[in-house]
Write an enzyme that holds these catalytic residues in place. Sequence first.
Site, mmCIF file in Angstrom:
data_model
loop_
_atom_site.group_PDB
_atom_site.id
_atom_site.type_symbol
_atom_site.label_atom_id
_atom_site.label_comp_id
_atom_site.label_asym_id
_atom_site.label_seq_id
_atom_site.Cartn_x
_atom_site.Cartn_y
_atom_site.Cartn_z
ATOM 1 N N GLY A 194 -1.379 8.252 -0.455
ATOM 2 C CA GLY A 194 -0.034 8.012 0.084
ATOM 3 C C GLY A 194 0.047 6.766 0.411
ATOM 4 O O GLY A 194 -0.485 5.878 -0.298
ATOM 5 N N VAL A 198 0.578 4.979 6.525
ATOM 6 C CA VAL A 198 -0.345 6.288 6.994
ATOM 7 C C VAL A 198 -1.791 6.155 6.756
ATOM 8 O O VAL A 198 -2.666 6.344 7.599
ATOM 9 C CB VAL A 198 0.329 7.423 6.394
ATOM 10 C CG1 VAL A 198 -0.525 8.710 6.715
ATOM 11 C CG2 VAL A 198 1.851 7.520 6.753
ATOM 12 N N GLY A 199 -2.091 5.272 5.638
ATOM 13 C CA GLY A 199 -3.581 5.296 5.237
ATOM 14 C C GLY A 199 -4.147 4.480 6.561
ATOM 15 O O GLY A 199 -5.400 5.065 6.869
ATOM 16 N N GLU A 216 -6.494 6.573 -1.620
ATOM 17 C CA GLU A 216 -5.538 6.275 -2.695
ATOM 18 C C GLU A 216 -4.284 5.879 -2.217
ATOM 19 O O GLU A 216 -3.163 6.733 -1.912
ATOM 20 C CB GLU A 216 -5.541 7.592 -3.711
ATOM 21 C CG GLU A 216 -7.116 7.802 -3.769
ATOM 22 C CD GLU A 216 -7.770 7.270 -4.969
ATOM 23 O OE1 GLU A 216 -6.694 6.597 -5.755
ATOM 24 O OE2 GLU A 216 -8.711 7.614 -5.294
ATOM 25 N N CYS A 250 2.460 6.427 -8.911
ATOM 26 C CA CYS A 250 1.666 5.455 -8.111
ATOM 27 C C CYS A 250 1.385 4.365 -9.196
ATOM 28 O O CYS A 250 1.191 3.044 -8.763
ATOM 29 C CB CYS A 250 0.514 6.048 -7.307
ATOM 30 S SG CYS A 250 -0.733 6.765 -8.438
HETATM 31 P P1 NAD Z 1 4.085 11.424 1.866
HETATM 32 O O1 NAD Z 1 5.119 11.027 2.544
HETATM 33 O O2 NAD Z 1 4.097 12.799 1.015
HETATM 34 O O3 NAD Z 1 2.791 11.254 2.787
HETATM 35 C C1 NAD Z 1 1.437 11.653 2.198
HETATM 36 C C2 NAD Z 1 0.748 12.336 3.100
HETATM 37 O O4 NAD Z 1 0.570 11.798 4.395
HETATM 38 C C3 NAD Z 1 1.529 13.673 3.615
HETATM 39 O O5 NAD Z 1 0.537 14.781 3.058
HETATM 40 C C4 NAD Z 1 2.099 13.629 5.010
HETATM 41 O O6 NAD Z 1 2.322 14.904 5.484
HETATM 42 C C5 NAD Z 1 0.959 12.745 5.630
HETATM 43 N N1 NAD Z 1 1.684 11.710 6.564
HETATM 44 C C6 NAD Z 1 2.736 11.410 6.617
HETATM 45 N N2 NAD Z 1 2.937 10.719 7.742
HETATM 46 C C7 NAD Z 1 1.758 10.987 8.667
HETATM 47 C C8 NAD Z 1 1.406 10.418 9.762
HETATM 48 N N3 NAD Z 1 2.100 9.621 10.592
HETATM 49 N N4 NAD Z 1 0.137 10.797 10.095
HETATM 50 C C9 NAD Z 1 -0.695 11.533 9.356
HETATM 51 N N5 NAD Z 1 -0.314 11.760 8.316
HETATM 52 C C10 NAD Z 1 0.858 11.545 7.686
HETATM 53 O O7 NAD Z 1 3.760 10.613 0.706
HETATM 54 P P2 NAD Z 1 4.136 8.867 0.432
HETATM 55 O O8 NAD Z 1 3.165 8.104 1.470
HETATM 56 O O9 NAD Z 1 5.385 8.526 0.479
HETATM 57 O O10 NAD Z 1 3.679 8.577 -1.035
HETATM 58 C C11 NAD Z 1 4.008 7.458 -1.669
HETATM 59 C C12 NAD Z 1 3.039 6.500 -1.967
HETATM 60 O O11 NAD Z 1 1.817 6.994 -2.149
HETATM 61 C C13 NAD Z 1 3.469 5.275 -2.685
HETATM 62 O O12 NAD Z 1 2.978 4.320 -2.182
HETATM 63 C C14 NAD Z 1 2.217 5.750 -3.881
HETATM 64 O O13 NAD Z 1 1.965 4.183 -4.701
HETATM 65 C C15 NAD Z 1 1.132 6.222 -3.116
HETATM 66 N N6 NAD Z 1 0.455 7.100 -3.996
HETATM 67 C C16 NAD Z 1 -0.948 6.640 -4.609
HETATM 68 C C17 NAD Z 1 -1.549 7.490 -5.427
HETATM 69 C C18 NAD Z 1 -2.864 7.120 -5.892
HETATM 70 O O14 NAD Z 1 -3.568 7.955 -6.284
HETATM 71 N N7 NAD Z 1 -3.313 5.894 -5.592
HETATM 72 C C19 NAD Z 1 -0.880 8.571 -5.851
HETATM 73 C C20 NAD Z 1 0.469 8.880 -5.481
HETATM 74 C C21 NAD Z 1 1.181 8.394 -4.530
#
Ligand code: NAD
Length: 440
Positions: A194, A198-199, A216, A250
Amino acid sequence: MNHSAPEQPAAVVARLRATFRTGRTKPAEWRMTQLRRLRDMLTENGTDLAAALHTDLGKSATEAFRTEIDFTVREIDHTLDHLADWLRPEPAPAPAHLGADVAVWTQYDPLGVVLVIAPWNYPAQLLLTPVVGALAAGNAVIAKPSELAPATSAVLARLLPAYLDTDAVAVVEGGVPETTALLAERFDHIFYTGNGTVGRIVLRAAAEHLTPVTLELGGKSPAFVDRDTDLAVVADRLTRGKFLNAGQTCVAPDYVLTDPDTAAALEPLLANAVNALYGSDPAASGEYGRIINERHFDRLTGLLDSGRTVVGGTSDRAAKYIAPTVLADVAPDAPVMREEIFGPILPIVTVSGLDEAIDFINDRDKPLALYVFSESDRTRLRFAAETSSGGLGHGLPLAHLTVSDLPFGGVGESGMGNYHGPYSIETFSHRKAVLDKPLR
Ligand code: NAD
């Protein structure tokens, strides 16, 4: 397990940990059975999953199978074919100071209970592929799908327990409160896909328990286009890579970096390529996806006036549709260049040439992917040697991530750790050092 009320996170983790302690998940046979069951789940319910992906993201069935369902099946098959090899203990040379009768080797130990947190853009693939690795490595797994792809989350929450060993694999659905509650528990590994904000939350929560983490993440992945390249081929490949899943990938090329003459020549070819792929009205094409929600739609439409529109530029909020858009004359500090786009907008930024392109990339966060379109070996070598990115693709966007024997992951702001194929075994195991000296 059949519960009337959802099981509390602490209870799920305790239940899975108890299973892990019995040793049930460790034999190769259990791991392979789970992988075969997961494969059955995908082949027997592909249509249901594809329908859910269409509901969540307007994904065409072709795209759903290619990038999510068949993708995961391929990863499973590759793992089944090679698992015995990957798990074999690896002898190391024994040093002379320990005597001639000493043997040393490394072996992979499963870690225990793994948490996989997935995003919404490839909500099946990005949940299941890490689960494949975690199971292949002999772990119990809690899978947390993204609440922003609710149809896919619901199908996965129904199917996974119907096919897999429910004492060792659990699905926890939910958003921030549920994930926050999960993160308070102790895991043996957390695998998060994600965004970086959040990471950081995940990494902080993991620090409490000294839990290792794979992140990731994303970022802006540049595509450098060299002069004297076959620009029709470049335009076709850029278009396919960028507008797949309406740009919500991504590793999608985020922006094009090229010199002004090449930019001018590339513009009409990109417009042609978009037309060839989606027709003159992409809204009517069954192959073109939609934006995940209104929040992202509003964010993206706010970026549409960051440059001169070469093709696209139109949108429809009710349908969450944004046309495949190419923007030219984009300033390096324009809004569209300040954040990861993660949508169907391709800006072209011009630089004087190779040196400035390399500096441009190195001045910014390390990208998840870098794409280079050049016929010159010297240019390709310079990008390989002088830039850092999660992956490097010469001539073809996205494809490196479909190779199970390549590690997939980021570096710096684009993430830490990697997976796929043997790298998933490395990620979801502890590589234990063993020494053996006979008692004589
Ligand atoms: P998202 O909003 O679905 O969040 C990802 C996960 O984090 C979800 O399961 C969500 O429930 C959880 N989450 C959200 N807020 C949280 C919090 N405060 N505390 C704990 N958990 C929480 O997805 P996103 O982040 O919008 O995804 C898009 C991003 O992900 C982009 O930056 C994209 O580049 C990146 N991405 C990376 C890869 C990779 O493989 N490197 C793949 C896909 C997406």
